[in-house]
Write an enzyme that holds these catalytic residues in place. Structure first.
Site, PDB file in Angstrom:
ATOM      1  N   ASN A  88       0.734  -1.011  -0.084  1.00 20.45           N
ATOM      2  CA  ASN A  88      -0.070   0.030   0.010  1.00 20.45           C
ATOM      3  C   ASN A  88       0.930   1.441   0.000  1.00 20.45           C
ATOM      4  OD1 ASN A  88      -2.235   1.662   0.132  1.00 20.45           O
ATOM      5  ND2 ASN A  88      -3.315   0.243   1.476  1.00 20.45           N
ATOM      6  N   HIS A 118      23.111  -0.582  12.103  1.00 23.81           N
ATOM      7  CA  HIS A 118      24.246   0.079  12.051  1.00 23.81           C
ATOM      8  C   HIS A 118      25.218  -0.158  13.311  1.00 23.81           C
ATOM      9  CE1 HIS A 118      22.535   2.918   8.863  1.00 23.81           C
ATOM     10  NE2 HIS A 118      21.483   2.796   9.675  1.00 23.81           N
ATOM     11  N   GLY A 145      -0.951  -1.268   8.719  1.00 25.88           N
ATOM     12  CA  GLY A 145      -0.530   0.047   8.479  1.00 25.88           C
ATOM     13  C   GLY A 145       0.507   0.647   9.374  1.00 25.88           C
ATOM     14  N   THR A 168      10.239  -7.117  16.523  1.00 21.10           N
ATOM     15  CA  THR A 168      11.830  -7.214  16.972  1.00 21.10           C
ATOM     16  C   THR A 168      12.211  -8.682  16.974  1.00 21.10           C
ATOM     17  OG1 THR A 168      11.143  -7.312  19.251  1.00 21.10           O
ATOM     18  CG2 THR A 168      11.592  -5.070  18.242  1.00 21.10           C
ATOM     19  N   LYS A 169      11.091  -9.716  16.792  1.00 24.74           N
ATOM     20  CA  LYS A 169      11.544 -11.043  16.744  1.00 24.74           C
ATOM     21  C   LYS A 169      10.799 -11.823  15.809  1.00 24.74           C
ATOM     22  CE  LYS A 169       9.020 -11.767  20.636  1.00 24.74           C
ATOM     23  NZ  LYS A 169       9.116 -11.901  22.252  1.00 24.74           N
TER      24      LYS A 169
END
Length: 185
Positions: A88, A118, A145, A168-169
C-alpha cells in the site's frame, strides 16, 4: 580473494560488516532513487502495477503484484515479491539484505522494513559501518499500516501483524502479534 579484498557491495551481500558510504553503493542507491521517482510520479493509469524502471530494478516480481505510490526502497535488487503481493501507499523497504515478500502478502500503508543494523560504536557508525540482515515475510501475511519490521526478522505464513506494531523477533506461522515490541495476542 580475502575478506579484506572484497568490495563493500560484496561484503553487504555476504552479510558482513561494510561501509554504506562506499561510492559503488551510492551509484546503486541513485539508480533505485531514479526508479522509485519514476514510479511515484507517473500517472496511475500509465504506471499500472509499478513503473517500468522499478520493475526492471527489483530482484524478483511475481505475477500481479501491485506497489502503490509513494514507495521507497534503498537498492531494489534485494527485493523479491511473490505472486499477488500488495504494498500500500507509503511503504519503505531498506533492502540492503534480501527482503522476501511471499505470495498473497499484503502490506498496509506506511509499513517500514529495515535490513541495516548500524554499528553501536559511534566512531564506527560515523564511518558508515553497518551489517545487513535479511527479512522474510511468508505467504499470505498481513502487515497492518504503520508497522515496522527490524533487521533479521522472519514472519511465518498466514501471520498477522497489527497496525503500528514494531516486530523485533520472528513471528510463528498463523500467529497474530501486536504492540511495541510486538507480542502474540
Amino acid at each position: 580473494m580475502s575478506r579484506k579484498e572484497l568490495s563493500q557491495k560484496d561484503k553487504m551481500l555476504a552479510g558482513d560488516w561494510y561501509s554504506c558510504l562506499d561510492d559503488a553503493l551510492e551509484v546503486m542507491r541513485q539508480r533505485a532513487r531514479n526508479a522509485v521517482h519514476q514510479h511515484n510520479t507517473m500517472p496511475p493509469d500509465a504506471r499500472g502495477h509499478m513503473g517500468p524502471q522499478l520493475a526492471d530494478l527489483l530482484g524478483h516480481i511475481g505475477q500481479n503484484c501491485l506497489i502503490e505510490a509513494p514507495f521507497h526502497c534503498s537498492y531494489g535488487i534485494n527485493l523479491s515479491l511473490g505472486d499477488l503481493s500488495y504494498l500500500n501507499a507509503g511503504c519503505v523497504i531498506l533492502d540492503s539484505a534480501p527482503v522476501t515478500i511471499g505470495a498473497g502478502t499484503m502490506l498496509g500503508p506506511a509499513v517500514q522494513i529495515y535490513c541495516a543494523q548500524h554499528a553501536k560504536d559511534p566512531v564506527e557508525r560515523a564511518k558508515g559501518m553497518e551489517i545487513a540482515l535479511p527479512v522474510t515475510l511468508g505467504d499470505n501475511v498481513w502487515i497492518g499500516g504503520g508497522a515496522i519490521i527490524i533487521p533479521g526478522v522472519t514472519i511465518g505464513e498466514n501471520a498477522i501483524v497489527g497496525a503500528g506494531s514494531v516486530v523485533t523477533k520472528d513471528v510463528a506461522p498463523g500467529t497474530t502479534v501486536v504492540g511495541n515490541p510486538a507480542n502474540p495476542l
